[in-house]
Scaffold this active site. Structure first.
Site, PDB file in Angstrom:
ATOM      1  N   ALA A 106      36.301  33.546  28.956  1.00 46.25           N
ATOM      2  CA  ALA A 106      36.347  31.979  28.824  1.00 46.25           C
ATOM      3  C   ALA A 106      35.446  31.196  29.642  1.00 46.25           C
ATOM      4  O   ALA A 106      34.932  30.267  29.347  1.00 46.25           O
ATOM      5  CB  ALA A 106      37.613  31.871  29.204  1.00 46.25           C
ATOM      6  N   LYS A 107      34.692  32.183  30.485  1.00 53.91           N
ATOM      7  CA  LYS A 107      33.665  31.354  31.370  1.00 53.91           C
ATOM      8  C   LYS A 107      34.024  30.232  32.064  1.00 53.91           C
ATOM      9  O   LYS A 107      33.182  29.005  32.042  1.00 53.91           O
ATOM     10  CB  LYS A 107      32.180  31.344  30.838  1.00 53.91           C
ATOM     11  CG  LYS A 107      31.744  32.712  30.183  1.00 53.91           C
ATOM     12  CD  LYS A 107      30.679  32.630  29.778  1.00 53.91           C
ATOM     13  CE  LYS A 107      29.931  34.157  29.102  1.00 53.91           C
ATOM     14  NZ  LYS A 107      30.650  34.536  28.194  1.00 53.91           N
ATOM     15  N   ARG A 108      35.427  29.897  32.462  1.00 54.06           N
ATOM     16  CA  ARG A 108      35.898  28.692  32.824  1.00 54.06           C
ATOM     17  C   ARG A 108      35.209  28.353  34.438  1.00 54.06           C
ATOM     18  O   ARG A 108      35.050  29.425  35.132  1.00 54.06           O
ATOM     19  CB  ARG A 108      37.521  28.553  33.181  1.00 54.06           C
ATOM     20  CG  ARG A 108      38.044  28.717  31.572  1.00 54.06           C
ATOM     21  CD  ARG A 108      37.379  27.622  30.943  1.00 54.06           C
ATOM     22  NE  ARG A 108      38.426  27.546  29.602  1.00 54.06           N
ATOM     23  CZ  ARG A 108      38.064  27.574  28.383  1.00 54.06           C
ATOM     24  NH1 ARG A 108      36.655  28.118  28.137  1.00 54.06           N
ATOM     25  NH2 ARG A 108      38.732  27.772  27.294  1.00 54.06           N
TER      26      ARG A 108
END
Length: 293
Positions: A106-108
Site C-alpha cells: 500500500a506504500k502508506r
C-alpha cells in the site's frame, strides 16, 4: 520490552519470527499478486471485480504452499473502487485462512491522526483490511510512521519501509546526503526499531521492521554504505524476473544480507497463468534459483 520472537506482552509471535520460519521452511520467495489489466486479459478474464477475484484467488491457490509470502498490489484493487477493495478484503482473509503471510503493498505514509488511521486500516486486529504486514513510505520522516510501527508491534504484524528503490527517480531523494544519505538514515532507523523490540542479532533472529530495497539497485548499496545485515529485518526485494534481476544478481547485490532477502517476483510468475500447475511450476523454478544462488 518484548523478547525476540514475540510482539507484545500478550505473547504473540512477531511477524519477523513467523516470516523467518516461513523463509527457512519454504524458501525466500514472495509472489506479487498484481492483477494488471494486461494480465487479466491474457488470462481471458474481464477487467472487473469478478475477474480480479478469480485472478487473485487462483494465484493464492497456486503458490500459497510454495511462497513464504504473497504481496497484493493495493493500487490494482483500488482502481476498481469499493468493489475492488472488497475483493482485496476477501483475498487477505483467504491468506489468513490458508496460513499464507500477506504483505499489503500500500506504500502508506502520512502524519498524526491520518497515519494512525492508515495503521488502523492495515494492522489492527479485526480490520477487514488487516494484513500480516504493510509497505510504508517514510518520506515525511521515519518517525512519522510511529503509529504504524507501534501498532504492528502490538498486533504481531510487520512493516516494510521504502529505503532504496530501483526506479530512476528514487535517487533524487534516497541518495541525497552521500555518506549520510536518506536511504542510510532510514536503514539505521529500522535497525534501531528492531533493537528496541529485542531482536537478537547474534542469534540471527529477524525483526518485524523490514526494508524495501529494489532487486536492481546494483552498486547503490555499496556506494551509499548501507549495512543491511545490521538492520536485522527482512529485505523485500521487488524486481526479480520480468524487471531484469536474477537470483544471482540478488546474491551479488545483497552479499552478507542475502539471508534476510525476500525475493519478489510478480509478472514473471503471473504470466504463466491461468493454469494452476503452470503457475506452480513458474514459482518453483524461481524458488529453486533463489535457493541455489
Amino acid at each position: 520490552m518484548p523478547e525476540a520472537g514475540t510482539a507484545d506482552t500478550a505473547g504473540r509471535e512477531s511477524f519477523g519470527s513467523r516470516l523467518g520460519r516461513a523463509m527457512a521452511g519454504r524458501g525466500p520467495l514472495c509472489v506479487g499478486i498484481d492483477p494488471h489489466p494486461a494480465l487479466l486479459q491474457g488470462w481471458g478474464l474481464n477487467d472487473d471485480a469478478a475477474g480480479l477475484e478469480r485472478f487473485s484467488l487462483t494465484v493464492l491457490n497456486a503458490v500459497g504452499s510454495l511462497a513464504a509470502a504473497v504481496k497484493p498490489q493495493v493500487a490494482l484493487y483500488e482502481r476498481h473502487g469499493s468493489a475492488g477493495m472488497a475483493v482485496l478484503e476477501r483475498v487477505l482473509a483467504a491468506c489468513a485462512e490458508a496460513g499464507v503471510l500477506s504483505i499489503a503493498d500500500a506504500k502508506r505514509g502520512d502524519i498524526g491522526s491520518t497515519m494512525a488511521a492508515y495503521a488502523d486500516a492495515w494492522l489492527r486486529d479485526g480490520s477487514a483490511l488487516a494484513a500480516d504486514s504493510v509497505t510504508l513510505s517514510p518520506y515525511l520522516g521515519f518517525e512519522s510512521l510511529r503509529p504504524a510501527l507501534d501498532l504492528a508491534a502490538e498486533a504481531g504484524r510487520g512493516v516494510f519501509v521504502l529505503a532504496l528503490t530501483s526506479n530512476p527517480e528514487g535517487a533524487s531523494v534516497q541518495h541525497v546526503g552521500g555518506a549520510d544519505s536518506v536511504a542510510r538514515r532510514i536503514a539505521r532507523a529500522a535497525a534501531a526499531e528492531n533493537r528496541r523490540y529485542g531482536v537478537d542479532q547474534d542469534a540471527g533472529d529477524l525483526g518485524s521492521v523490514g526494508l524495501v530495497v529494489g532487486a536492481t539497485v546494483g552498486s547503490a548499496l555499496t556506494d551509499l554504505g548501507l549495512d543491511l545485515a545490521a538492520v536485522r529485518g527482512p529485505i523485500l526485494a521487488p524486481g526479480l524476473g520480468a524487471q531484469g534481476a536474477t537470483a544471482a544478481d540478488l546474491r551479488r547485490t545483497f552479499g552478507s544480507a542475502y539471508g534476510q532477502v525476500l525475493g519478489t517476483s510478480s509478472r514473471d510468475i503471473l504470466a504463466a497463468g491461468p493454469r494452476i500447475q503452470d503457475l506452480r511450476d513458474a514459482a518453483q523454478r524461481t524458488l529453486e534459483e533463489l535457493r541455489t544462488a
